[in-house]
Enzyme design. Structure first.
Site, PDB file in Angstrom:
ATOM      1  N   PRO A 182      14.130  -2.163  42.428  1.00  0.00           N
ATOM      2  CG  PRO A 182      14.406  -1.540  44.668  1.00  0.00           C
ATOM      3  CD  PRO A 182      15.069  -1.481  43.315  1.00  0.00           C
ATOM      4  CB  CYS A 183       9.516  -1.362  40.072  1.00  0.00           C
ATOM      5  SG  CYS A 183       9.256  -3.018  39.450  1.00  0.00           S
ATOM      6  CG  HIS A 184       9.335  -5.219  44.915  1.00  0.00           C
ATOM      7  ND1 HIS A 184      10.530  -5.311  44.215  1.00  0.00           N
ATOM      8  CD2 HIS A 184       9.643  -5.408  46.215  1.00  0.00           C
ATOM      9  CE1 HIS A 184      11.513  -5.553  45.071  1.00  0.00           C
ATOM     10  NE2 HIS A 184      10.998  -5.612  46.301  1.00  0.00           N
TER      11      HIS A 184
END
Length: 188
Positions: free
Chosen positions: A138-140
């Site tokens: 989940p780079c967000h």
């Protein structure tokens, strides 16, 4: 699993794609404005993959991604990622980012600190900009300190970090450090 495959699937934010190989997921594509563009992007990244019915372990990943994108708590912890060709530093970054709980964020600096690579903020940002495993990694949930960019990696399609964080109920100020932070001492 034999060879590489891909599948397009429905989510609350549009039609996503997932590609896999014998060792696990090789990439996730968030929706573009039109499904044909999502398919085109998958083909650019995985030209040897063929559209097929996902095997059971990939179907579980699809269910987890879809649950996450409708605001649920999709369990993606057990999804196996095929890290062949991924630099060792990026693997470490992706492992660290996978441990960020839903609804929380970190800064690039906090991720670098968690890797004991405090001077590597730029490298962490570059690694996440190349993240092929959207939502599973989940780079967000990783933001710039003091800034809230709406950019997401090339696999992010037309979806913004802001929208993904909103789906999860996160605010950009909910950062929790990965390492203990020294607290100021009260004045005597």
């Amino acid at each position: 699993m034999a060879g590489r495959g891909y599948s397009i699937f429905d989510t609350a934010i549009g039609r996503c794609g997932i590609a896999w190989g014998e060792l696990g997921v090789v990439g996730v594509q968030l929706p573009e404005l039109r499904e044909i563009e999502t398919r085109k992007r998958l083909f650019q990244h995985y030209p040897d993959a063929r559209e097929m019915r996902p095997p059971e372990e990939i179907a579980v990943a699809i269910e987890g991604i879809a649950a996450t994108l409708r605001g649920g708590d999709g369990d993606l912890a057990g999804v196996t990622l095929d890290m062949a060709g991924i630099p060792a530093f990026n693997e470490r970054v992706y492992e660290t980012v996978r441990s960020i709980p839903r609804g929380e964020t970190r800064t690039y600096d906090e991720v670098a600190g968690g890797l004991r690579a405090s001077g590597a903020v730029y490298s962490v940002a570059q690694s996440l900009g190349r993240n092929p495993f959207m939502i599973i990694v989940p780079c967000h949930r990783v933001l710039e300190a003091g800034n809230y960019p709406d950019r997401i990696s090339p696999s992010g399609g037309s979806i913004s970090k802001r929208r993904l964080l909103s789906i999860e109920g996160a605010q950009p100020t909910t950062s929790k450090t990965l390492l203990p932070v020294a607290r100021p001492r009260p004045q005597a």
